[in-house]
Design a protein around this motif. Structure first.
Motif, mmCIF file in Angstrom:
data_model
loop_
_atom_site.group_PDB
_atom_site.id
_atom_site.type_symbol
_atom_site.label_atom_id
_atom_site.label_comp_id
_atom_site.label_asym_id
_atom_site.label_seq_id
_atom_site.Cartn_x
_atom_site.Cartn_y
_atom_site.Cartn_z
ATOM 1 N N VAL A 1 29.250 51.123 33.411
ATOM 2 C CA VAL A 1 29.899 49.813 33.447
ATOM 3 C C VAL A 1 29.336 49.035 34.627
ATOM 4 O O VAL A 1 29.234 49.561 35.734
ATOM 5 C CB VAL A 1 31.434 49.928 33.616
ATOM 6 C CG1 VAL A 1 32.067 48.540 33.787
ATOM 7 C CG2 VAL A 1 32.061 50.641 32.434
ATOM 8 N N ILE A 2 28.925 47.807 34.362
ATOM 9 C CA ILE A 2 28.518 46.922 35.453
ATOM 10 C C ILE A 2 29.597 45.854 35.574
ATOM 11 O O ILE A 2 29.943 45.198 34.582
ATOM 12 C CB ILE A 2 27.167 46.238 35.161
ATOM 13 C CG1 ILE A 2 26.040 47.277 35.056
ATOM 14 C CG2 ILE A 2 26.834 45.200 36.244
ATOM 15 C CD1 ILE A 2 24.697 46.694 34.636
ATOM 16 N N ILE A 3 30.147 45.694 36.751
ATOM 17 C CA ILE A 3 31.068 44.565 36.973
ATOM 18 C C ILE A 3 30.329 43.556 37.832
ATOM 19 O O ILE A 3 30.069 43.789 39.013
ATOM 20 C CB ILE A 3 32.382 45.007 37.646
ATOM 21 C CG1 ILE A 3 33.082 46.084 36.798
ATOM 22 C CG2 ILE A 3 33.309 43.787 37.840
ATOM 23 C CD1 ILE A 3 34.437 46.520 37.319
ATOM 24 N N ASP A 4 29.954 42.470 37.186
ATOM 25 C CA ASP A 4 29.213 41.441 37.913
ATOM 26 C C ASP A 4 30.200 40.566 38.680
ATOM 27 O O ASP A 4 31.315 40.346 38.233
ATOM 28 C CB ASP A 4 28.423 40.595 36.913
ATOM 29 C CG ASP A 4 27.388 39.741 37.611
ATOM 30 O OD1 ASP A 4 26.983 40.101 38.739
ATOM 31 O OD2 ASP A 4 26.975 38.717 37.046
ATOM 32 N N ASN A 5 29.785 40.075 39.823
ATOM 33 C CA ASN A 5 30.668 39.309 40.704
ATOM 34 C C ASN A 5 31.975 40.063 40.929
ATOM 35 O O ASN A 5 33.069 39.537 40.687
ATOM 36 C CB ASN A 5 30.973 37.928 40.138
ATOM 37 C CG ASN A 5 29.772 37.025 40.212
ATOM 38 O OD1 ASN A 5 28.868 37.253 41.034
ATOM 39 N ND2 ASN A 5 29.724 36.014 39.385
ATOM 40 N N ALA A 6 31.833 41.309 41.348
ATOM 41 C CA ALA A 6 32.997 42.177 41.517
ATOM 42 C C ALA A 6 33.991 41.622 42.537
ATOM 43 O O ALA A 6 35.160 42.008 42.550
ATOM 44 C CB ALA A 6 32.544 43.569 41.937
ATOM 45 N N ASP A 7 33.544 40.679 43.366
ATOM 46 C CA ASP A 7 34.453 40.058 44.327
ATOM 47 C C ASP A 7 35.536 39.238 43.626
ATOM 48 O O ASP A 7 36.532 38.857 44.208
ATOM 49 C CB ASP A 7 33.664 39.166 45.297
ATOM 50 C CG ASP A 7 32.648 38.311 44.580
ATOM 51 O OD1 ASP A 7 32.988 37.187 44.216
ATOM 52 O OD2 ASP A 7 31.512 38.790 44.367
ATOM 53 N N LYS A 8 35.328 38.986 42.319
ATOM 54 C CA LYS A 8 36.333 38.247 41.551
ATOM 55 C C LYS A 8 37.461 39.156 41.058
ATOM 56 O O LYS A 8 38.412 38.685 40.434
ATOM 57 C CB LYS A 8 35.671 37.561 40.350
ATOM 58 C CG LYS A 8 34.557 36.601 40.728
ATOM 59 C CD LYS A 8 34.987 35.165 40.500
ATOM 60 C CE LYS A 8 34.081 34.164 41.176
ATOM 61 N NZ LYS A 8 32.786 34.034 40.518
ATOM 62 N N LEU A 9 37.327 40.444 41.293
ATOM 63 C CA LEU A 9 38.400 41.378 40.918
ATOM 64 C C LEU A 9 39.628 41.078 41.764
ATOM 65 O O LEU A 9 39.528 40.952 42.989
ATOM 66 C CB LEU A 9 37.963 42.819 41.191
ATOM 67 C CG LEU A 9 36.968 43.484 40.229
ATOM 68 C CD1 LEU A 9 36.307 44.675 40.891
ATOM 69 C CD2 LEU A 9 37.671 43.912 38.941
ATOM 70 N N THR A 10 40.776 40.976 41.133
ATOM 71 C CA THR A 10 41.991 40.767 41.908
ATOM 72 C C THR A 10 42.311 42.063 42.665
ATOM 73 O O THR A 10 41.785 43.133 42.319
ATOM 74 C CB THR A 10 43.190 40.441 40.986
ATOM 75 O OG1 THR A 10 43.389 41.553 40.114
ATOM 76 C CG2 THR A 10 42.951 39.181 40.178
ATOM 77 N N VAL A 11 43.162 41.959 43.654
ATOM 78 C CA VAL A 11 43.547 43.138 44.434
ATOM 79 C C VAL A 11 44.179 44.181 43.512
ATOM 80 O O VAL A 11 43.888 45.374 43.587
ATOM 81 C CB VAL A 11 44.524 42.741 45.563
ATOM 82 C CG1 VAL A 11 45.099 43.976 46.245
ATOM 83 C CG2 VAL A 11 43.813 41.866 46.584
ATOM 84 N N GLU A 12 45.012 43.689 42.608
ATOM 85 C CA GLU A 12 45.665 44.554 41.630
ATOM 86 C C GLU A 12 44.619 45.309 40.792
ATOM 87 O O GLU A 12 44.722 46.518 40.582
ATOM 88 C CB GLU A 12 46.508 43.657 40.724
ATOM 89 C CG GLU A 12 47.759 44.283 40.203
ATOM 90 C CD GLU A 12 48.451 43.323 39.232
ATOM 91 O OE1 GLU A 12 47.916 42.236 38.951
ATOM 92 O OE2 GLU A 12 49.535 43.683 38.752
ATOM 93 N N ALA A 13 43.608 44.573 40.349
ATOM 94 C CA ALA A 13 42.550 45.178 39.527
ATOM 95 C C ALA A 13 41.749 46.200 40.341
ATOM 96 O O ALA A 13 41.385 47.266 39.837
ATOM 97 C CB ALA A 13 41.629 44.094 38.986
ATOM 98 N N GLN A 14 41.518 45.870 41.594
ATOM 99 C CA GLN A 14 40.773 46.797 42.455
ATOM 100 C C GLN A 14 41.562 48.089 42.658
ATOM 101 O O GLN A 14 41.014 49.186 42.586
ATOM 102 C CB GLN A 14 40.481 46.156 43.808
ATOM 103 C CG GLN A 14 39.459 45.030 43.727
ATOM 104 C CD GLN A 14 39.105 44.492 45.101
ATOM 105 O OE1 GLN A 14 38.802 45.240 46.022
ATOM 106 N NE2 GLN A 14 39.157 43.175 45.249
#
Ligand SMILES: [Zn+2]
Length: 300
Positions: A133-146
């Protein structure tokens, strides 16, 4: 073709060969330097059917490029444009999930998307290879998602690789950070050159578009344009050079501009000579660049 990043690429290849792969990687470095491209190459490396991996030609490599590989998922936020051909093709093995699907139509990547990632990684590999799995622009992950992803990072299963791609790693939780192997990317000379050129070309095109509007306008509009130029502001010399390049292209008839019919060959040669002279005068005397541009506009 991968431009630059040889060190990073060699490292990943070696890790794969020596079976020392991490379950999670963080590819960080500034935007547009090829992190995601390399991440996709990495997924090919893991799943290529050829001896020389990644060959780029086998079915797996091609399907990964098209975003149509059952063991590969590309996640990005909805704002991202689609740079990869076919990334939206339907992946029938994944029931409700599409490979390469934009899993979020929002600016952020939320917990629902994170759950889908976890679910995807927890299932058996379709080809008995690597699930990636590649998550591009992973900085867009919410804290909850992280936080949701952390569990997977803590207890990875089987041959799975999660690659987080980001230019803003400081936005990721330290707990995420510490569980990923960080690979830093730098814009090297070759990449810098490509970036600079595209920015320069974009700027030149903007200036030229505006100039062409002015050229087709009235004399009053032409003078208004020069009047609004700051003597020491926009580089007037640059304007002359852009115009010169443009008229040279017209002369060579290798542009589709509407102005192609407007000027005769003699006229074009005359204009180019005038611009030549003005550029020379501007660089050798204290001539006013505004005045020089007015002189030129009168000729056009
Ligand atoms: Zn291959």
């Amino acid at each position: 073709m991968i431009v630059g990043h040889k060190k990073q690429w060699d490292y990943l290849k070696r890790s794969f060969k020596e079976q020392q792969l991490a379950h999670a990687y963080l590819f960080c470095g500034e935007n547009q330097i090829g992190k995601k491209t390399l991440a996709i190459e990495f997924v090919k490396l893991l799943n290529c059917q050829d001896i020389n991996k990644p060959c780029g030609k086998c079915k797996n490599c091609i399907d990964i490029s098209k975003g149509n590989f059952f063991d590969f998922l590309l996640v990005r936020s909805g704002e991202e444009s689609t740079n990869f051909e076919g990334m939206f093709s339907y992946n029938s093995a994944l029931s409700d999930l599409k490979s390469g699907e934009v899993l979020s139509d929002k600016k952020e990547i939320g917990i629902d998307q994170a759950r889908k990632v976890i679910d995807f990684l927890s299932k058996r590999s379709y080809f008995n290879g690597y699930k990636a799995v590649i998550i591009d622009n992973a900085d867009k992950l919410t804290v909850e998602a992280q936080n949701c992803l952390l569990k997977t990072l803590e207890e990875p299963k089987g041959n799975t690789v999660l690659i987080l791609v980001t230019s803003q790693q400081e936005r990721l939780l330290t707990t995420i950070f510490s569980r990923c192997q960080t690979i830093k990317f730098f814009a090297n000379k070759e990449i810098r050159k490509l970036l600079d050129n595209s920015e320069k070309n974009k700027k030149e095109k903007e200036i030229l578009d505006e100039l062409l509007k002015v050229l087709n306008g009235t004399l009053a509009e032409k003078f208004a344009y020069t009047k609004n130029l700051k003597e020491d502001g926009v580089n007037t010399k640059e304007i002359f050079e852009i115009l010169q390049k443009y008229f040279r292209q017209l002369l060579l008839q290798n542009t589709n501009s509407d102005n192609a019919q407007k000027y005769s060959t003699e006229k074009l040669i005359k204009i180019i000579k005038i611009i030549d002279r003005l550029i020379y005068e501007l660089s050798t005397t204290n001539a006013s660049s505004k005045l020089a541009l007015e002189v030129l506009f009168l000729e056009l």
